[in-house]
Scaffold this active site. Structure first.
Site, PDB file in Angstrom:
ATOM      1  N   THR A   1       1.199   4.234  -3.063  1.00  0.00           N
ATOM      2  CA  THR A   1       1.063   5.690  -2.961  1.00  0.00           C
ATOM      3  C   THR A   1       2.274   6.386  -3.569  1.00  0.00           C
ATOM      4  OG1 THR A   1       2.077   5.929  -0.742  1.00  0.00           O
ATOM      5  CG2 THR A   1      -0.299   5.457  -0.846  1.00  0.00           C
ATOM      6  N   LYS A   2       3.449   5.809  -3.403  1.00  0.00           N
ATOM      7  CA  LYS A   2       4.655   6.442  -3.939  1.00  0.00           C
ATOM      8  C   LYS A   2       4.767   6.240  -5.453  1.00  0.00           C
ATOM      9  CE  LYS A   2       6.204   8.301  -0.194  1.00  0.00           C
ATOM     10  NZ  LYS A   2       6.268   9.783  -0.056  1.00  0.00           N
TER      11      LYS A   2
ATOM     12  N   ALA B   1       0.825  -1.205   0.000  1.00  0.00           N
ATOM     13  CA  ALA B   1       0.000   0.000   0.000  1.00  0.00           C
ATOM     14  C   ALA B   1       0.861   1.258   0.000  1.00  0.00           C
ATOM     15  CB  ALA B   1      -0.941  -0.007   1.201  1.00  0.00           C
ATOM     16  N   TYR B   2       1.920   1.257   0.792  1.00  0.00           N
ATOM     17  CA  TYR B   2       2.824   2.404   0.830  1.00  0.00           C
ATOM     18  C   TYR B   2       3.487   2.619  -0.527  1.00  0.00           C
ATOM     19  CZ  TYR B   2       6.899   5.245   2.074  1.00  0.00           C
ATOM     20  OH  TYR B   2       7.870   6.209   2.118  1.00  0.00           O
ATOM     21  N   ALA B   3       3.990   1.535  -1.112  1.00  0.00           N
ATOM     22  CA  ALA B   3       4.633   1.641  -2.419  1.00  0.00           C
ATOM     23  C   ALA B   3       3.644   2.118  -3.481  1.00  0.00           C
ATOM     24  CB  ALA B   3       5.238   0.297  -2.822  1.00  0.00           C
TER      25      ALA B   3
END
Length: 235
Positions: A147-148, A143-145
């Protein structure tokens, strides 16, 4: 700059101030840390002021941009380090956590980039922040990746949309970096494994990241529309 009171953000603020830039240290939650950083910069002869606000709210960030223009006469560099990271396997991640990251990392970057595109002067630079985990693809970072990945896409497209403005737009993608937040909760063995991964056999430091930002914000005028991976060769 947004997220200026964080580990990487504060290193960037110190470095840009040392280069002679007047710095607006934006903070989302820690007014005390931002005030301490401003005091540190000014004690060394630099120029800095703190400003708070929600990075994802256009009104809040417009006020921060307005403060910079009022105090210093205009905007030449915008560095957007603000963001959050919440980790879990994709199958287990709470959608509320996904929404929090999306709001801060994607909407926040969009809001700041839009304001920067409207207000940066000729010869200016916008530096957004991605992450090397978009290449490394470790478990729990989906999920973090994601967004990036969105940050990288809007950064590269905005660079092309600003044709003729003489404004550069790039993203810095750090690898494992020894901030207090990164080190917290990790065992010595875990840190040793992470440090051994890059060919340079050490963790990155906030100053390593700040060095790259200073280049993109200053002499690196021929670097535009790029994602710069700052990770010692780990990916």
């Amino acid at each position: 700059m947004t997220g200026g009171s964080g580990g990487i953000g504060s290193a960037v603020a110190r470095r840009l101030a040392a280069e002679g830039a007047a710095v607006v240290v934006h903070y989302g939650g820690s007014a005390e840390r931002a005030a301490e950083l401003v005091e540190e910069i000014t004690a060394k002869g630099g120029v800095a002021v703190a400003a708070g606000g929600d990075v994802a709210e256009e009104g809040d960030m417009a006020a921060v941009f307005g403060l910079a223009e009022e105090r210093f006469g205009g905007l030449d560099v915008v560095v957007n380090t603000a963001g959050i990271m919440l980790l879990a396997p994709l199958v287990d991640l709470d959608l509320a956590d996904f929404d929090r990251m999306h709001r801060a990392n994607v909407r926040g970057t969009f809001v700041v980039s839009q304001l920067a595109a409207r207000r940066l002067r000729k010869g200016g630079a916008l530096v957004n922040f991605s992450t090397s985990v978009t290449r490394m693809a470790p478990p729990t970072y989906s999920a973090y990746a994601a967004t990036k990945g969105a940050v990288e896409a809007m950064t590269l497209i905005l660079a092309r949309e600003l044709r003729g403005r003489d404004v550069t737009v790039n993203a810095v993608a750090p690898g494992p970096t020894a901030t207090a937040l990164f080190l917290d909760g990790k065992t010595d063995q875990q840190l040793a494994q992470l440090a051994a991964a890059p060919p340079l056999e050490r963790l990155g430091t906030p100053d390593d990241i700040a060095e790259t930002v200073a280049y993109l914000a200053g002499p690196g005028r021929w670097v535009n529309g790029q994602v710069v991976y700052v990770n010692g060769g780990i990916a």
